[in-house]
Design a protein around this motif. Sequence first.
Motif, short mmCIF file in Angstrom:
data_model
loop_
_atom_site.label_atom_id
_atom_site.label_comp_id
_atom_site.label_asym_id
_atom_site.label_seq_id
_atom_site.Cartn_x
_atom_site.Cartn_y
_atom_site.Cartn_z
N LEU A 199 -35.14 -52.38 -5.90
CA LEU A 199 -35.32 -51.00 -6.33
C LEU A 199 -33.95 -50.36 -6.56
CD1 LEU A 199 -38.06 -49.79 -3.81
CD2 LEU A 199 -38.40 -50.86 -6.05
N THR A 200 -33.88 -49.47 -7.53
CA THR A 200 -32.75 -48.56 -7.66
C THR A 200 -33.25 -47.18 -7.26
OG1 THR A 200 -31.71 -49.83 -9.43
CG2 THR A 200 -31.09 -47.52 -9.22
N ILE A 201 -32.62 -46.59 -6.25
CA ILE A 201 -33.04 -45.29 -5.72
C ILE A 201 -31.83 -44.36 -5.81
CG2 ILE A 201 -33.95 -44.05 -3.73
CD1 ILE A 201 -35.22 -46.66 -2.80
N ARG A 202 -31.95 -43.28 -6.57
CA ARG A 202 -30.78 -42.44 -6.86
C ARG A 202 -31.17 -40.97 -7.00
NH1 ARG A 202 -30.60 -45.07 -12.93
NH2 ARG A 202 -32.05 -43.57 -13.91
N HIS A 203 -30.19 -40.10 -6.78
CA HIS A 203 -30.28 -38.67 -7.05
C HIS A 203 -31.32 -37.96 -6.17
CE1 HIS A 203 -28.72 -39.97 -11.26
NE2 HIS A 203 -27.73 -39.87 -10.39
N TYR A 204 -31.47 -38.43 -4.94
CA TYR A 204 -32.23 -37.68 -3.93
C TYR A 204 -31.21 -36.97 -3.04
CZ TYR A 204 -36.33 -40.16 -5.55
OH TYR A 204 -37.35 -40.64 -6.35
N ASP A 205 -30.46 -36.06 -3.64
CA ASP A 205 -29.30 -35.45 -2.97
C ASP A 205 -29.35 -33.93 -3.01
OD1 ASP A 205 -28.96 -35.28 -5.70
OD2 ASP A 205 -26.93 -36.13 -5.73
N HIS A 206 -30.57 -33.38 -3.06
CA HIS A 206 -30.69 -31.93 -2.98
C HIS A 206 -30.05 -31.41 -1.70
CE1 HIS A 206 -32.51 -27.95 -3.68
NE2 HIS A 206 -32.79 -27.96 -2.39
N SER A 207 -30.26 -32.16 -0.60
CA SER A 207 -29.62 -31.84 0.68
C SER A 207 -29.48 -33.12 1.48
CB SER A 207 -30.45 -30.82 1.47
OG SER A 207 -31.61 -31.44 2.02
N GLN A 208 -28.78 -33.03 2.60
CA GLN A 208 -28.59 -34.20 3.45
C GLN A 208 -29.91 -34.71 4.02
OE1 GLN A 208 -24.88 -34.19 5.50
NE2 GLN A 208 -25.78 -34.95 7.39
N GLY A 209 -30.90 -33.86 4.10
CA GLY A 209 -32.20 -34.25 4.64
C GLY A 209 -33.09 -35.01 3.68
N ILE A 222 -29.03 -48.11 -3.47
CA ILE A 222 -29.36 -46.74 -3.07
C ILE A 222 -28.07 -45.93 -3.12
CG2 ILE A 222 -30.31 -45.28 -1.26
CD1 ILE A 222 -31.84 -47.70 -0.22
N HIS A 223 -28.04 -44.89 -3.92
CA HIS A 223 -26.80 -44.10 -4.03
C HIS A 223 -27.11 -42.66 -4.45
CE1 HIS A 223 -26.63 -44.01 -8.52
NE2 HIS A 223 -27.22 -45.19 -8.43
N ASP A 224 -26.16 -41.80 -4.15
CA ASP A 224 -26.28 -40.37 -4.45
C ASP A 224 -27.57 -39.80 -3.88
OD1 ASP A 224 -23.85 -39.64 -6.23
OD2 ASP A 224 -24.59 -41.53 -7.06
N VAL A 225 -27.69 -39.97 -2.55
CA VAL A 225 -28.84 -39.46 -1.80
C VAL A 225 -28.31 -38.71 -0.58
CG1 VAL A 225 -30.39 -41.29 -2.58
CG2 VAL A 225 -29.08 -41.60 -0.49
N GLY A 226 -29.17 -37.88 0.00
CA GLY A 226 -28.76 -37.19 1.22
C GLY A 226 -28.56 -38.18 2.36
N THR A 227 -29.55 -39.03 2.58
CA THR A 227 -29.50 -40.11 3.58
C THR A 227 -30.11 -41.34 2.94
OG1 THR A 227 -29.65 -38.59 5.46
CG2 THR A 227 -30.36 -40.85 5.83
N GLY A 228 -29.47 -42.50 3.13
CA GLY A 228 -30.00 -43.70 2.49
C GLY A 228 -31.36 -44.08 3.03
N MET A 229 -31.43 -44.35 4.35
CA MET A 229 -32.69 -44.66 5.02
C MET A 229 -32.74 -43.86 6.31
SD MET A 229 -32.89 -48.82 4.72
CE MET A 229 -32.27 -49.66 3.25
#
Length: 473
Positions: free
Chosen positions: A161-171, A191-198
């Motif tokens: 999977l490519t998971i990206r741009h879940y970076d609205h906040s750290q949560g 997984i990149h550009d996210v608040g927290t990876g997992m």
Amino acid sequence: MERFDRGLCRGLCGVLAACVLLQAVSVATAEPGASPAPGGPGAGLPDTDWNVVRADPEDYRARVASLEPGDWLQLAPGDYPRTLRLHGVRGTPEQPIVISGPVDGEPAILRGRRGENTISLVDAEHVVIRHLTLDGGGEPVAGVVAEARGDGVHHVTLEHLTIRHYDHSQGNAGITTRAPARDWVIRRNEIHDVGTGMYLGQPDGTSPFVAGVIEHNHIHRTLGYNIQIKHQTDRDGIPGMPAEPRETRIRYNLLSKAERASDGGRARPNLLVGHFPPAGPGSQDRYRIAGNLFYQNPHERLFQGEGNIELHDNLFLNDTGDAVLVRPHNHLPREIRIVNNTILAAGFGIRVDAPDRAYDQEASGNAVFAGDPLQLVGRIAGGENFTAARADAARYLAAPDAGQDALDLYPREGVLHERSAGVSSVPVAGVDRDYNGRFREQAVWGAYAGPPGPNPGRADGIGPRVPGCAPCR
């Protein structure tokens, strides 16, 4: 394409033969580190005849709602605007349910939408999800979520999977479990550009993450943790939880906080693992953390943990701070083995605080180049490690001061031989292989113990192949 009538297709021998030749997929169980066949549902699945179901952005939600064991849902390229809702979707060990996008070419992209987590799981089991792109678009949602209701989600595989741009906040997390989760495999994801990876588990220690495998992932540009596995309270009353001790494996990942890391009170380690239940089922579970590259953290340490931990054959590099900290967080460190790691840090290399003295703690076989290499308490001896100042690393390692594109922490020939032949043979599972995934051939300090001479690189199928990362090759 309309879905095949299962009884008719499987009842006609001639049609079935054609289906098997053209559409069914045979999957052999692969050795650890091996990649699944590009066209198949995934490694480690049973050899079965798959009922192929095709869908596109217009009809995928209706197709998902009718999935049954043995179905393989293939999503066409395109933009999928609504959540992939996997509620009550249940495969079996013999016939899991597989959901995949194209292996190459134009991807199937699931778009983040306010008010909906992109892939939502409730009471799902034996499900494989692979070859999809999840793009959060900066919305206040998460990527893959085991929702906080139902009895739990188990035997889920997330791969390629490519998971990206879940970076609205750290949560906002790329992958999170808010319900009890066991026997998950999270493999070969970017997984990149996210608040927290997992973020695995609930903040209060309920909804444990049990017996997971997290391997070959590249997680970077996270505001908070690359990975956090929450501490656990008791498991009484949670359906399906194993009574025997189990192991969560975190191996062959690249965990980097070189960019976008939060500072001040929001700074977080690359990886934090919490304790297991203090008593009863699960209290003897452990983490095995091996073969990972922990790369840079400008505001925090690289690793923090408590509970039962085997930490071996990893590379740690932090040019601005600390590397490995074992200390009470919500409970006490118990059985701790920190063995055969190569550690470079501006601050401390290994620090162990306030462990439970009723258990054994060990730090041995490590090569530690740090401002303060070892801070060990009580009975934990430091003599079975090689220590030196961070500035001296270039005398012993091939290219410790290079950037990620040329970094090489392989020992220079003849300079890191161990003082004791027993250091590399402590009773830790998997310690016979080094960071590269190769059998240990030399009695040397640290994470590399392959043949003398230049770094041979990683064994086939080990770790993510990350452009510009020399230790990943």
